[in-house]
Design a protein around this motif. Structure first.
Motif, PDB file in Angstrom:
ATOM      1  N   SER A  70       5.957 -24.646  17.722  1.00 39.37           N
ATOM      2  CA  SER A  70       5.909 -25.195  16.362  1.00 39.37           C
ATOM      3  C   SER A  70       5.182 -26.541  16.370  1.00 39.37           C
ATOM      4  O   SER A  70       5.077 -27.213  17.420  1.00 39.37           O
ATOM      5  CB  SER A  70       7.324 -25.380  15.821  1.00 39.37           C
ATOM      6  OG  SER A  70       7.973 -26.403  16.551  1.00 39.37           O
ATOM      7  N   ALA A  71       4.708 -26.935  15.189  1.00 32.01           N
ATOM      8  CA  ALA A  71       4.010 -28.221  15.084  1.00 32.01           C
ATOM      9  C   ALA A  71       4.909 -29.391  15.490  1.00 32.01           C
ATOM     10  O   ALA A  71       4.458 -30.286  16.222  1.00 32.01           O
ATOM     11  CB  ALA A  71       3.471 -28.400  13.665  1.00 32.01           C
ATOM     12  N   PRO A  72       6.208 -29.425  15.065  1.00 31.50           N
ATOM     13  CA  PRO A  72       7.056 -30.545  15.489  1.00 31.50           C
ATOM     14  C   PRO A  72       7.233 -30.602  17.015  1.00 31.50           C
ATOM     15  O   PRO A  72       7.237 -31.680  17.615  1.00 31.50           O
ATOM     16  CB  PRO A  72       8.400 -30.268  14.794  1.00 31.50           C
ATOM     17  CG  PRO A  72       8.046 -29.418  13.621  1.00 31.50           C
ATOM     18  CD  PRO A  72       6.875 -28.588  14.050  1.00 31.50           C
ATOM     19  N   THR A  73       7.376 -29.413  17.644  1.00 30.08           N
ATOM     20  CA  THR A  73       7.526 -29.396  19.115  1.00 30.08           C
ATOM     21  C   THR A  73       6.258 -29.903  19.778  1.00 30.08           C
ATOM     22  O   THR A  73       6.302 -30.679  20.746  1.00 30.08           O
ATOM     23  CB  THR A  73       7.846 -27.956  19.603  1.00 30.08           C
ATOM     24  OG1 THR A  73       8.998 -27.500  18.930  1.00 30.08           O
ATOM     25  CG2 THR A  73       8.075 -27.914  21.100  1.00 30.08           C
ATOM     26  N   ALA A  74       5.097 -29.463  19.235  1.00 28.20           N
ATOM     27  CA  ALA A  74       3.819 -29.933  19.790  1.00 28.20           C
ATOM     28  C   ALA A  74       3.688 -31.437  19.599  1.00 28.20           C
ATOM     29  O   ALA A  74       3.230 -32.160  20.490  1.00 28.20           O
ATOM     30  CB  ALA A  74       2.657 -29.203  19.115  1.00 28.20           C
ATOM     31  N   SER A  75       4.125 -31.913  18.452  1.00 28.57           N
ATOM     32  CA  SER A  75       4.046 -33.338  18.164  1.00 28.57           C
ATOM     33  C   SER A  75       4.889 -34.138  19.157  1.00 28.57           C
ATOM     34  O   SER A  75       4.451 -35.172  19.686  1.00 28.57           O
ATOM     35  CB  SER A  75       4.510 -33.587  16.723  1.00 28.57           C
ATOM     36  OG  SER A  75       4.483 -34.952  16.448  1.00 28.57           O
TER      37      SER A  75
END
Ligand code: SF4
Length: 210
Positions: A70-75
């Motif tokens: 997910s984008a938050p995990t990547a962030s």
């Protein structure tokens, strides 16, 4: 001729995929061992590898999609790498987007940890030379297919290079030609990543080779 095994055996594509997935699991758990002293997790290590291959860096969204997270995990992963001084963030091309690229420390770590794990290269070495060449050829096709579907970033492979002249020397052991260095080569020489690669205008050269 059909046999009973045609009805009781899983399709070959699924068995090949299962084999690749197993190798992928081992790679994932072992390939980044060298990065642990720096406190880099497998996901962060994988991101470093992707950034190393991407000229000009990658957006956060691209990294998330390539890693399948997910984008938050990547962030979170990218923030951790930035804190370690391995990655720098900069405004991206699109409004409110972020572009990530490696620092020189990130480059060095990615280069150090992305070397082929010995256990895998040892296994490949057990294959006959012709089997190794056939496997390389199959890998090139697989990578090309995943590149076309957008599942992996564009790779700088011979088969997609403007300088590639497939089957320019038919009937020889080195049927292809590199117009850049003006030299013949065979399937066993195909590169998956070439610094001199210039993208071909269309798929004609690849189709000719395929
Ligand atoms: S320039 Fe590199 S990628 Fe292009 S054909 Fe020659 S060796 Fe292959």
């Amino acid at each position: 001729m059909t046999t009973i095994f045609d009805t009781i055996t899983e399709p070959i594509a699924r068995r090949v995929t299962a084999g690749l997935v197993r190798i992928g699991h081992v790679l994932r758990s072992r390939a980044w061992k060298g990065a642990t002293p720096e406190g880099v997790t497998p996901t962060q290590g994988h991101a470093l590898g992707l950034l190393r291959e991407a000229e000009g860096g990658l957006s956060l969204g691209a990294i998330a999609s390539m890693l399948g997270i997910s984008a938050p995990t990547a962030s979170d992963a990218m923030s951790a790498l930035a804190t370690k001084g391995l990655v720098v963030k900069a405004p991206g091309a699109k409004p409110r987007s972020i572009n990530l690229s490696l620092t020189s420390e990130g480059e060095a770590l990615a280069a150090r940890t992305s070397e082929w794990p010995a256990f895998l290269s040892d296994a490949v070495e057990t294959l006959e030379p012709a089997e190794q060449a056939a496997l390389l050829r199959a890998l090139v096709k697989l990578i090309r297919a995943m590149q076309a579907s957008g599942d992996i970033p564009v790779q700088k492979m011979c088969v997609t290079c403007r300088y590639f002249r497939p089957n320019a020397h038919p009937g020889t052991e080195t049927p292809h030609h590199c117009a850049l260095v003006d030299a013949p080569f065979g399937d066993r020489h195909l590169r998956l990543h070439c610094g001199e690669h210039v993208p071909a205008e269309d798929d004609a050269l690849y189709e000719q080779w395929r």
